[in-house]
Write a protein that holds these residues in place. Sequence first.
Motif, PDB file in Angstrom:
ATOM      1  N   LEU A  83     -87.888 -40.824  -2.527  1.00 17.74           N
ATOM      2  CA  LEU A  83     -86.824 -42.053  -2.432  1.00 17.74           C
ATOM      3  C   LEU A  83     -85.624 -41.795  -3.304  1.00 17.74           C
ATOM      4  O   LEU A  83     -85.865 -41.563  -4.636  1.00 17.74           O
ATOM      5  CB  LEU A  83     -87.775 -43.202  -2.967  1.00 17.74           C
ATOM      6  CG  LEU A  83     -86.850 -44.640  -2.496  1.00 17.74           C
ATOM      7  CD1 LEU A  83     -86.918 -44.828  -1.006  1.00 17.74           C
ATOM      8  CD2 LEU A  83     -87.677 -45.779  -3.080  1.00 17.74           C
ATOM      9  N   THR A  87     -79.509 -45.782  -3.982  1.00 14.60           N
ATOM     10  CA  THR A  87     -78.965 -46.210  -2.724  1.00 14.60           C
ATOM     11  C   THR A  87     -79.482 -47.748  -2.398  1.00 14.60           C
ATOM     12  O   THR A  87     -80.630 -47.904  -3.007  1.00 14.60           O
ATOM     13  CB  THR A  87     -79.390 -45.514  -1.471  1.00 14.60           C
ATOM     14  OG1 THR A  87     -80.666 -45.667  -1.325  1.00 14.60           O
ATOM     15  CG2 THR A  87     -79.154 -43.883  -1.459  1.00 14.60           C
ATOM     16  N   PRO A  88     -78.841 -48.402  -1.931  1.00 13.05           N
ATOM     17  CA  PRO A  88     -79.258 -50.041  -1.666  1.00 13.05           C
ATOM     18  C   PRO A  88     -80.620 -50.064  -1.139  1.00 13.05           C
ATOM     19  O   PRO A  88     -81.415 -51.083  -1.133  1.00 13.05           O
ATOM     20  CB  PRO A  88     -78.302 -50.575  -0.770  1.00 13.05           C
ATOM     21  CG  PRO A  88     -76.821 -49.828  -1.192  1.00 13.05           C
ATOM     22  CD  PRO A  88     -77.455 -48.344  -1.442  1.00 13.05           C
ATOM     23  N   GLU A  89     -80.810 -49.170  -0.004  1.00 11.95           N
ATOM     24  CA  GLU A  89     -82.011 -49.095   0.679  1.00 11.95           C
ATOM     25  C   GLU A  89     -83.054 -48.631  -0.101  1.00 11.95           C
ATOM     26  O   GLU A  89     -84.266 -49.146  -0.308  1.00 11.95           O
ATOM     27  CB  GLU A  89     -81.864 -48.054   1.994  1.00 11.95           C
ATOM     28  CG  GLU A  89     -80.938 -48.275   3.151  1.00 11.95           C
ATOM     29  CD  GLU A  89     -79.420 -47.848   2.603  1.00 11.95           C
ATOM     30  OE1 GLU A  89     -78.635 -48.400   3.279  1.00 11.95           O
ATOM     31  OE2 GLU A  89     -79.426 -47.178   1.725  1.00 11.95           O
ATOM     32  N   GLY A  90     -82.859 -47.524  -1.076  1.00  9.54           N
ATOM     33  CA  GLY A  90     -83.949 -47.143  -1.958  1.00  9.54           C
ATOM     34  C   GLY A  90     -84.197 -48.231  -2.939  1.00  9.54           C
ATOM     35  O   GLY A  90     -85.338 -48.616  -3.395  1.00  9.54           O
ATOM     36  N   GLN A  91     -83.290 -49.120  -3.565  1.00  8.92           N
ATOM     37  CA  GLN A  91     -83.454 -50.164  -4.483  1.00  8.92           C
ATOM     38  C   GLN A  91     -84.398 -51.247  -3.736  1.00  8.92           C
ATOM     39  O   GLN A  91     -85.229 -52.016  -4.518  1.00  8.92           O
ATOM     40  CB  GLN A  91     -82.128 -50.818  -4.770  1.00  8.92           C
ATOM     41  CG  GLN A  91     -81.278 -49.446  -5.763  1.00  8.92           C
ATOM     42  CD  GLN A  91     -79.780 -49.778  -5.589  1.00  8.92           C
ATOM     43  OE1 GLN A  91     -79.267 -50.875  -5.662  1.00  8.92           O
ATOM     44  NE2 GLN A  91     -79.003 -48.735  -6.133  1.00  8.92           N
ATOM     45  N   ALA A  92     -84.129 -51.544  -2.490  1.00  8.20           N
ATOM     46  CA  ALA A  92     -84.740 -52.473  -1.705  1.00  8.20           C
ATOM     47  C   ALA A  92     -86.137 -52.030  -1.618  1.00  8.20           C
ATOM     48  O   ALA A  92     -86.987 -53.333  -1.936  1.00  8.20           O
ATOM     49  CB  ALA A  92     -84.205 -52.790  -0.390  1.00  8.20           C
ATOM     50  N   ILE A  93     -86.465 -51.192  -1.563  1.00 10.20           N
ATOM     51  CA  ILE A  93     -87.823 -50.495  -1.409  1.00 10.20           C
ATOM     52  C   ILE A  93     -88.654 -50.572  -2.597  1.00 10.20           C
ATOM     53  O   ILE A  93     -89.735 -51.219  -2.828  1.00 10.20           O
ATOM     54  CB  ILE A  93     -88.028 -49.229  -0.900  1.00 10.20           C
ATOM     55  CG1 ILE A  93     -87.494 -49.115   0.688  1.00 10.20           C
ATOM     56  CG2 ILE A  93     -89.512 -48.578  -0.796  1.00 10.20           C
ATOM     57  CD1 ILE A  93     -87.410 -47.678   1.207  1.00 10.20           C
ATOM     58  N   ARG A  96     -89.333 -54.425  -3.541  1.00 10.00           N
ATOM     59  CA  ARG A  96     -90.559 -54.780  -2.453  1.00 10.00           C
ATOM     60  C   ARG A  96     -92.036 -54.186  -3.110  1.00 10.00           C
ATOM     61  O   ARG A  96     -92.776 -55.039  -2.912  1.00 10.00           O
ATOM     62  CB  ARG A  96     -90.389 -54.203  -1.134  1.00 10.00           C
ATOM     63  CG  ARG A  96     -91.586 -54.617  -0.306  1.00 10.00           C
ATOM     64  CD  ARG A  96     -91.272 -54.163   1.258  1.00 10.00           C
ATOM     65  NE  ARG A  96     -91.154 -52.863   1.640  1.00 10.00           N
ATOM     66  CZ  ARG A  96     -91.950 -51.981   1.805  1.00 10.00           C
ATOM     67  NH1 ARG A  96     -93.254 -52.301   1.927  1.00 10.00           N
ATOM     68  NH2 ARG A  96     -91.813 -50.617   2.295  1.00 10.00           N
ATOM     69  N   TYR A 116     -78.887 -50.305 -11.485  1.00  5.31           N
ATOM     70  CA  TYR A 116     -79.575 -50.249  -9.833  1.00  5.31           C
ATOM     71  C   TYR A 116     -80.121 -51.758  -9.749  1.00  5.31           C
ATOM     72  O   TYR A 116     -80.885 -51.931  -8.665  1.00  5.31           O
ATOM     73  CB  TYR A 116     -80.608 -49.185  -9.494  1.00  5.31           C
ATOM     74  CG  TYR A 116     -80.001 -47.964  -9.954  1.00  5.31           C
ATOM     75  CD1 TYR A 116     -78.982 -47.578  -9.187  1.00  5.31           C
ATOM     76  CD2 TYR A 116     -80.733 -46.993 -10.623  1.00  5.31           C
ATOM     77  CE1 TYR A 116     -78.338 -46.182  -9.362  1.00  5.31           C
ATOM     78  CE2 TYR A 116     -80.308 -45.622 -10.770  1.00  5.31           C
ATOM     79  CZ  TYR A 116     -79.077 -45.486  -9.938  1.00  5.31           C
ATOM     80  OH  TYR A 116     -78.664 -43.990 -10.498  1.00  5.31           O
ATOM     81  N   LEU A 386     -94.205 -45.971   3.513  1.00  2.00           N
ATOM     82  CA  LEU A 386     -93.068 -46.771   3.988  1.00  2.00           C
ATOM     83  C   LEU A 386     -93.528 -47.497   5.427  1.00  2.00           C
ATOM     84  O   LEU A 386     -92.813 -48.285   5.734  1.00  2.00           O
ATOM     85  CB  LEU A 386     -91.973 -45.864   4.329  1.00  2.00           C
ATOM     86  CG  LEU A 386     -91.300 -45.267   2.970  1.00  2.00           C
ATOM     87  CD1 LEU A 386     -90.326 -44.229   3.407  1.00  2.00           C
ATOM     88  CD2 LEU A 386     -90.812 -46.328   2.001  1.00  2.00           C
ATOM     89  N   GLU A 389     -96.307 -52.876   5.163  1.00  2.00           N
ATOM     90  CA  GLU A 389     -95.663 -53.885   4.392  1.00  2.00           C
ATOM     91  C   GLU A 389     -96.482 -53.981   2.972  1.00  2.00           C
ATOM     92  O   GLU A 389     -96.117 -54.388   1.970  1.00  2.00           O
ATOM     93  CB  GLU A 389     -95.572 -55.287   5.054  1.00  2.00           C
ATOM     94  CG  GLU A 389     -94.480 -55.394   5.947  1.00  2.00           C
ATOM     95  CD  GLU A 389     -93.178 -55.462   5.090  1.00  2.00           C
ATOM     96  OE1 GLU A 389     -92.803 -56.101   4.123  1.00  2.00           O
ATOM     97  OE2 GLU A 389     -92.237 -54.473   5.660  1.00  2.00           O
TER      98      GLU A 389
END
Length: 395
Positions: A83, A87-93, A96, A116, A386, A389
């Motif tokens: 990961l 990136t914003p996507e990585g930070q969101a993961i 979560r 981040y 991934l 959830e």
Amino acid sequence: MMAVSDLLPHGALKGVKVLDLSRILAGPTATQLLGDLGADVIKVENPASGGDDTRQWGKSVAEGADLTPYFMSANRNKRSLALDISTPEGQAIIRRLAAQADVLIENFKPGGLAKYGLDYASLRESCPRLVYASISGYGQTGPNREKPGYDLMAQGFGGMMSLTGEPDGAPMKVGVGIADVMCGMYATVGILSALRHRDLSGEGQQVEVALVDAQIAWLINEGVSYLNTGQTPIRRGNEHPSIVPYGTYETADGHVILAVGNDSQFRRFMAFLALEGLAEDPRFATNPARLENRGALSDILIPALRRHKTQAVIDAMEAAKVPVGPVQTLDQLFETEQVSAREMVIEMQASGKNVRLLGNPLKFSRTPVTYRQSPPICGANSGEILATEHPFKDH
């Protein structure tokens, strides 16, 4: 040697969920220990850099796999998630996963995750029960907080190298990354303590430990002696600062370790060497006297021991109940019955190949350590993590 299948499928930390953002040795040492104790550990690795740095530190044990002995020494019982957290996507993961985790551990430079939004201050409100462990070279405070941390640097700055080596030789580091390992051990203790507090209060917290701080704490008696006497200790090689004779001595065919801890042991040792008179000599009769006359005693003992073979010294001293032992190479060590009896070597399947790893030294009567997951290839578990959830497992 113990087979993995012989172990029970549970551990003291079953159900604890760990998000591992650390790399190299200190953090991975802590998370491997938590994993051995039953925790589910998700290891986050940057695919752009090839994952954990140690994947490139040496030759892989399996063709086409990024599994070096260095990496495997600290990364079993983990699942790897490739990961990019920049990136914003990585930070969101990560957010979560952090919301579901009990523990997050990281070893970025102080403040390195703030950009981040993944530092403790940023996650504290959304993850109030999270135990957030931070490992760094010098700590989150102090004038050196921005400096990078490496084991060799910590051993040097923390004073350990000044104590290690021959008296007339150069300062010497310990043969393995002990500053990293001890920092990981302190981090584990801190994490478990914070989990205990969280379970009682519902409140998470940040646990912070530095390589240099851990190394300073590891100075133990030498550090306390200096603080109370003002006398800077000197390197003594394998000799002890407070006990004589205590060290490694040359024999006719190698070396032997002797740890003569009291005067009665010294008398029995002298009897073996046919030097009984030394036990009554005022220069050597007591340990304080032997400390004062260390050099004179060594001048007598060194040639006397060189007349005996190693095993003869060991046999005689064991019979006389004087602490004694060999200096073993690793090939000798791993062939001993003691290693087998203590289950300090285990076998696992890694990338289709049988590999041998060091066992965990902790022994439990009710909740033994378990070896469930071999050291993973970088990103090997990304799909399964991934795809759901709720990726953490309760085992």
